[in-house]
Scaffold this active site. Structure first.
Site, PDB file in Angstrom:
ATOM      1  N   HIS A  15       9.652  -7.016   4.061  1.00  0.00           N
ATOM      2  CA  HIS A  15       8.352  -6.510   3.595  1.00  0.00           C
ATOM      3  C   HIS A  15       7.965  -5.256   4.378  1.00  0.00           C
ATOM      4  O   HIS A  15       7.372  -5.330   5.458  1.00  0.00           O
ATOM      5  CB  HIS A  15       7.262  -7.587   3.746  1.00  0.00           C
ATOM      6  N   HIS A  17       6.810  -0.974   3.456  1.00  0.00           N
ATOM      7  CA  HIS A  17       6.513   0.034   2.430  1.00  0.00           C
ATOM      8  C   HIS A  17       7.093   1.387   2.827  1.00  0.00           C
ATOM      9  O   HIS A  17       6.843   1.867   3.935  1.00  0.00           O
ATOM     10  CB  HIS A  17       4.999   0.175   2.259  1.00  0.00           C
ATOM     11  N   ASP A  19       6.273   4.357   1.746  1.00  0.00           N
ATOM     12  CA  ASP A  19       5.238   5.373   1.979  1.00  0.00           C
ATOM     13  C   ASP A  19       4.383   5.058   3.205  1.00  0.00           C
ATOM     14  O   ASP A  19       3.551   5.876   3.602  1.00  0.00           O
ATOM     15  CB  ASP A  19       4.365   5.590   0.731  1.00  0.00           C
ATOM     16  N   GLY A 184      -1.474  -3.403  -3.775  1.00  0.00           N
ATOM     17  CA  GLY A 184      -2.800  -2.832  -3.966  1.00  0.00           C
ATOM     18  C   GLY A 184      -3.893  -3.818  -3.602  1.00  0.00           C
ATOM     19  O   GLY A 184      -3.647  -4.821  -2.929  1.00  0.00           O
ATOM     20  N   HIS A 214       2.178  -9.402  -3.515  1.00  0.00           N
ATOM     21  CA  HIS A 214       1.203  -9.418  -2.428  1.00  0.00           C
ATOM     22  C   HIS A 214       0.087 -10.387  -2.830  1.00  0.00           C
ATOM     23  O   HIS A 214      -0.601 -10.149  -3.827  1.00  0.00           O
ATOM     24  CB  HIS A 214       0.566  -8.036  -2.252  1.00  0.00           C
ATOM     25  N   GLU A 217      -3.276 -12.137   1.301  1.00  0.00           N
ATOM     26  CA  GLU A 217      -3.389 -11.313   2.516  1.00  0.00           C
ATOM     27  C   GLU A 217      -4.865 -11.270   2.898  1.00  0.00           C
ATOM     28  O   GLU A 217      -5.268 -11.765   3.944  1.00  0.00           O
ATOM     29  CB  GLU A 217      -2.842  -9.906   2.264  1.00  0.00           C
ATOM     30  N   ASP A 295       5.482  -3.983   7.561  1.00  0.00           N
ATOM     31  CA  ASP A 295       4.539  -3.593   6.513  1.00  0.00           C
ATOM     32  C   ASP A 295       4.404  -2.065   6.416  1.00  0.00           C
ATOM     33  O   ASP A 295       4.961  -1.456   5.507  1.00  0.00           O
ATOM     34  CB  ASP A 295       3.181  -4.273   6.748  1.00  0.00           C
ATOM     35  N   ASP A 296       3.633  -1.452   7.327  1.00  0.00           N
ATOM     36  CA  ASP A 296       3.401   0.004   7.294  1.00  0.00           C
ATOM     37  C   ASP A 296       3.454   0.579   8.705  1.00  0.00           C
ATOM     38  O   ASP A 296       2.419   0.904   9.296  1.00  0.00           O
ATOM     39  CB  ASP A 296       2.027   0.304   6.670  1.00  0.00           C
TER      40      ASP A 296
END
Length: 363
Positions: A15, A17, A19, A184, A214, A217, A295-296
């Site tokens: 998991h 992303h 971007d 999102g 997702h 969360e 994640d990010d």
């Protein structure tokens, strides 16, 4: 001196992303080259604006992307490069297999309505975005020795994009794409049930496309239930709030549902409140099926080791549990069975475990 990794053995990440994993230097380079204003002109300055050190709400977190995505979206060279550099980043973290996700529409500037990030209309379609990311990942795999696959995201607020997303999953199955996702703002009421998303997931089931969502969360256990029962998800992105519904949690445990857990992310997005017990502790204690993920990492100023250090230091995670959860991640990956077996063999060997350890799904 660099910190000793909490788990210095091969890892699997499911998991993350694309971007949310871009090098600040790459953002600066394309911002300058394309004449796109950025909030800072050094990598450090950029991280001070984009990065997070303390919790924000999920909408505030999502607003971070507005700062830098215009520098990357719509640029063929930039899109291929961020995919390539992503694999390099994961190689340095000791990852041997990664599934990276992104929305093709959010990197495009043509055949997408509305055009994201206030871009002028161009000629880069979501279809070509998937081809470019695939090329970058394949070249990264060749150069850095990390097996990299991709997951295409539908966006909760854009159900009109979802039918195209599943078509791209089908088209690019041989060029790294292994699954569909729904990402999102999950607090949009009823967003799991919007016809565009439901139809895309029905088509995925029919076409043998793997599915993750997702859910849970920041959303309720009800969103998790919708993901499982209506969208037929095979894995849950985050899923922390499943624990609010014990009957649902017990059912998912029995079904061996995989939870894609992102500990450091859950702290910074406010998905987890530090004065409560983290859901991952329950999953560990129950010997459930889950993985640890970043994640990010751009926005969270982290690496995968950040999540391993956090669980080791604050939650009593052991080397044995790290081995177990990575084996579960490999088993729950969206690789074909023969490649999954190869990945498991690699892990068993690296962990000094006999291959017979694969008996029993939850080891």
């Amino acid at each position: 001196m660099a910190q000793t990794p909490a788990f210095d053995k091969p890892k699997v990440e499911l998991h993350v992303h694309l971007d949310g994993s871009i090098k600040p230097e790459t953002i600066l380079y394309y911002g300058r080259r394309r004449g796109i204003a950025l909030p800072a002109n050094t990598a450090e300055g950029l991280l001070n604006v984009i990065g997070m050190d303390k919790p924000l709400t999920l909408p505030d977190f999502l607003a971070k992307f507005d700062y830098y995505m215009p520098a990357i979206a719509g640029c063929r060279e930039a899109i291929k490069r961020i995919a390539y550099e992503f694999v390099e980043m994961k190689a340095k973290e000791g990852v041997v297999y990664v599934e990276v996700r992104y929305s093709p529409h959010l990197l495009a500037n043509s055949k997408v309505e509305p055009i994201p990030w206030n871009q002028a209309e161009g000629d880069l379609t979501p279809d070509e975005v998937v081809a470019l990311v695939g090329q970058g990942l394949q070249e990264g795999e060749r150069d850095f020795g990390v097996k990299a696959r991709s997951i295409l995201c539908c966006m909760r607020h854009q159900p009109n994009w979802s039918p195209k997303v599943v078509e791209l999953c089908k088209k690019y199955q041989q060029q790294t794409v292994v699954a569909i996702d729904l990402a999102g703002d999950e607090t949009i009421p009823g967003s799991s049930l919007l016809p565009g998303h439901v139809q895309a997931y029905q088509e995925a089931v029919k076409s043998g496309i793997h599915r993750t969502v997702h859910a849970g969360e920041v959303g309720s256990a009800e969103v998790v239930k919708e993901a499982v029962d209506i969208l037929k998800t095979e894995r849950l992105g985050h899923g922390y709030h499943t624990l609010e519904d014990q009957a649902l949690y017990n059912r998912l445990r029995q079904e061996n549902m995989h939870f894609e857990i992102c500990p450091w992310s859950s702290y910074l997005t406010g998905a987890w409140k530090p004065d409560t017990e983290h859901a991952v502790i329950r999953l560990k204690n129950d010997q459930a099926n889950y993985s640890l993920n970043t994640d990010d990492p751009l926005i969270f100023k982290s690496t995968l080791d950040t999540d391993y250090q956090m669980t080791k230091r604050d939650m009593g995670f052991t080397e044995e549990e790290f081995k177990r959860l990575n084996i579960n991640a490999a088993k729950s990956s969206f690789l074909p069975e023969d490649e999954k077996r190869e990945l498991l063999d690699l892990l068993y060997k690296a962990y000094g475990m006999p291959p017979s350890a694969s008996a029993g799904q939850n080891l």
